[in-house]
Structures are given as C-alpha cells and as structure tokens.
Scaffold this motif. Structure first.
Motif, PDB file in Angstrom:
ATOM      1  N   CYS A  82       0.835  -1.191   0.000  1.00 34.13           N
ATOM      2  CA  CYS A  82       0.000   0.000   0.000  1.00 34.13           C
ATOM      3  C   CYS A  82       0.878   1.254   0.000  1.00 34.13           C
ATOM      4  O   CYS A  82       1.847   1.328   0.768  1.00 34.13           O
ATOM      5  CB  CYS A  82      -0.915   0.037   1.231  1.00 34.13           C
ATOM      6  N   GLU A  84       0.593   5.709  -0.231  1.00 35.11           N
ATOM      7  CA  GLU A  84      -0.235   6.909  -0.210  1.00 35.11           C
ATOM      8  C   GLU A  84       0.529   8.058  -0.842  1.00 35.11           C
ATOM      9  O   GLU A  84       1.746   8.181  -0.678  1.00 35.11           O
ATOM     10  CB  GLU A  84      -0.627   7.274   1.229  1.00 35.11           C
ATOM     11  N   CYS A 176      -2.905   0.121  -4.019  1.00 31.01           N
ATOM     12  CA  CYS A 176      -3.115  -1.060  -3.194  1.00 31.01           C
ATOM     13  C   CYS A 176      -3.206  -2.299  -4.078  1.00 31.01           C
ATOM     14  O   CYS A 176      -3.970  -2.333  -5.030  1.00 31.01           O
ATOM     15  CB  CYS A 176      -4.401  -0.922  -2.378  1.00 31.01           C
ATOM     16  N   SER A 178      -4.822  -5.247  -3.884  1.00 33.80           N
ATOM     17  CA  SER A 178      -5.889  -5.690  -2.990  1.00 33.80           C
ATOM     18  C   SER A 178      -5.851  -7.192  -2.704  1.00 33.80           C
ATOM     19  O   SER A 178      -6.073  -7.616  -1.562  1.00 33.80           O
ATOM     20  CB  SER A 178      -7.254  -5.298  -3.559  1.00 33.80           C
ATOM     21  N   HIS A 209     -10.337   4.488   1.238  1.00 34.80           N
ATOM     22  CA  HIS A 209      -9.717   4.899  -0.027  1.00 34.80           C
ATOM     23  C   HIS A 209     -10.310   4.188  -1.241  1.00 34.80           C
ATOM     24  O   HIS A 209      -9.716   4.246  -2.324  1.00 34.80           O
ATOM     25  CB  HIS A 209      -8.215   4.633   0.029  1.00 34.80           C
ATOM     26  N   ALA A 213      -8.454   4.418  -4.925  1.00 35.71           N
ATOM     27  CA  ALA A 213      -7.407   3.403  -4.924  1.00 35.71           C
ATOM     28  C   ALA A 213      -7.141   2.878  -6.327  1.00 35.71           C
ATOM     29  O   ALA A 213      -8.061   2.673  -7.124  1.00 35.71           O
ATOM     30  CB  ALA A 213      -7.792   2.250  -4.003  1.00 35.71           C
TER      31      ALA A 213
END
Length: 264
Positions: A82, A84, A176, A178, A209, A213
C-alpha cells in the motif's frame, strides 16, 4: 541481513564462496563474487519515502511524484502493498535530478529514501518500471507514455506532456494490491503476527480509499488480469513458505516497526 559481527563474517564468506563459482563465467569482472555491504537502517515512523518520475536524455525535461509506503509484505523490509500520495518534495526531487545527471541516466525511475541521522538517505534506485506505477499515471504523470515519446524522439509532444504532468497531481490517489493485501492480512492473522486491531485498521483503510485506490490487476471489464495475478501470488506464496518459516525464527532478533504507520 546480519545481526552481529560474527554472523556478518559467516554470511560474507558463504556468499563469496557461492558466488566465486558463478563469477568464473565472467572473466572480465574479477570482483564479481564480492558483495557490496550496506549498513542496515531501521525504518522509523516516517516510513519509506518514494520519489518516482521521468527524466529525458538531455536532463532538461523532468517530472516527479512523491509517495510513502505505508504497508509492505515483510518486515523489516519488503515489497510495498500500500502506498499513499504525498505533496511535492522539491529538495528530494532536486537531489534525484542531480543524481540522474551525474549517472547520465534517463528514463523512468523510482528512488526510495529513509530518514537516517536527521537526513533523508537513499536506499534504492530503481531504473525501471515499478510496482505502484499505476498510481502515478492516475496522478497525471503517464510515465510509459513519456518514455515512449522520448524513445521515438518526439521532443515537441514530450515537452508538452511533461509540462502538463508538472501541474496536474491528484494527491488523493493511493495504491493497493488488494488481493495480496487480503492474503497478507489473512496469513498474518492465522500466524498470530497481527492483532485484530491492526487487521481492522487495514480493512478500514481499504474502505476509506475505495474511490481513490489504484489496483493494477483489477479491471471490471476484464477479469483475466486479476485471475492471473491471483494465481501468480498464490504460487509465489507457496514457494516462499519455507523461507517465511525460517525468517519467523529471527523475529526475536530485531524490534519490528508498528504495522500501522501514520502518513505524513
């Protein structure tokens, strides 16, 4: 990684002995079997700061984005799960630009920094495509397109595209993986290496997010990339299981950083 001087000497000799055999095939690199030693720096609460971008072959056209790695596959270092977005970091971007010019490098790059002795120190320079590149594209920096324009010599279009990328930045975007994140959380919970509180934090992070994302394997109109990526991750996980079990025995040798990292 070595945790003591005796362990360093032992691992160093094992490495040299192993690589000396392979180096025999490269007679023009007499020192190819010798490793480069680097001091290990623990990642603090600031996390790993990533500066990604593009520089053209003249060194004139240059654009970057900044991000922070908030979760990675393994501790104390590993592939990011992940990321940001961060606001621009002019000082670090300028440092990267000088480094690229000194190396006479041009193209796509990712440079990673950690805070060490009060200063940002480079720990990695990746002169290639990288894991979270989809986040940069969504943030208005189309790196593969820029590299393509530079490769075909379309300087006019490249200058225009770089200029546009320099003023367009959506800092809400996050990256991300996932499937890998959910598999990671499950594995950490099963092996009791993560608390329910931390697991809840990352589930809440996903929900928070969801609208911003980027997951490069997820495509609502084409399920094939997600299927292939999932199978690939499962295969890699099975292959890595013996190594994971060995590394588990070393957990007591270092103090792990918190799973939850506060963003800058």
């Amino acid at each position: 990684m070595a945790y003591s001087s005796s362990e360093l000497l032992s691992k160093y000799q094992l490495f040299v002995d192993r690589e000396r055999v392979r180096a025999a095939d490269t007679p023009f690199l007499a020192d190819a079997h010798l490793p480069i030693l680097q001091q290990f720096v623990r990642v603090g609460s600031e996390g790993v700061h990533s500066v990604t971008g593009f520089i053209d072959r003249t060194g004139e056209l240059f654009v970057t984005r900044s991000a922070t790695k908030v979760l990675q596959r393994s501790q104390p270092m590993g592939v990011g799960l992940c990321f940001e977005s961060l606001p621009p970091a002019p000082a670090l971007s300028d440092a990267v630009r000088r480094l690229c010019r000194e190396l006479e490098y041009f193209g796509i790059f990712e440079v990673e920094f950690v805070l060490f002795d009060g200063r940002w120190a480079v720990i990695d320079f990746n002169p290639r495509l990288f894991n979270q590149i989809g986040m940069d594209i969504r943030r208005g920096m189309p790196l593969p397109f820029l590299a393509c324009l530079d490769a075909v010599g379309d300087t006019t279009s490249l200058r225009e595209a770089v200029g546009k990328a320099q003023v367009q930045d959506n800092e809400r975007i996050v990256f991300c993986d996932s499937f890998a994140l959910r598999a990671f959380l499950l594995a950490q919970t099963i092996t009791r290496r993560m608390s329910h509180k931390d697991r809840g934090h990352w589930r809440a992070w996903l929900e928070k997010h969801a609208a911003d994302a980027v997951d490069y394997a997820a495509d609502g109109s084409d399920p094939i990339p997600r299927i292939i990526h999932s199978l690939s991750q499962i295969h890699m996980g099975i292959k890595a299981l013996p190594r994971f079990m060995r590394l588990s025995a070393l957990d007591s040798a270092w103090t792990p950083q918190p799973v939850i990292q506060e963003s800058s």
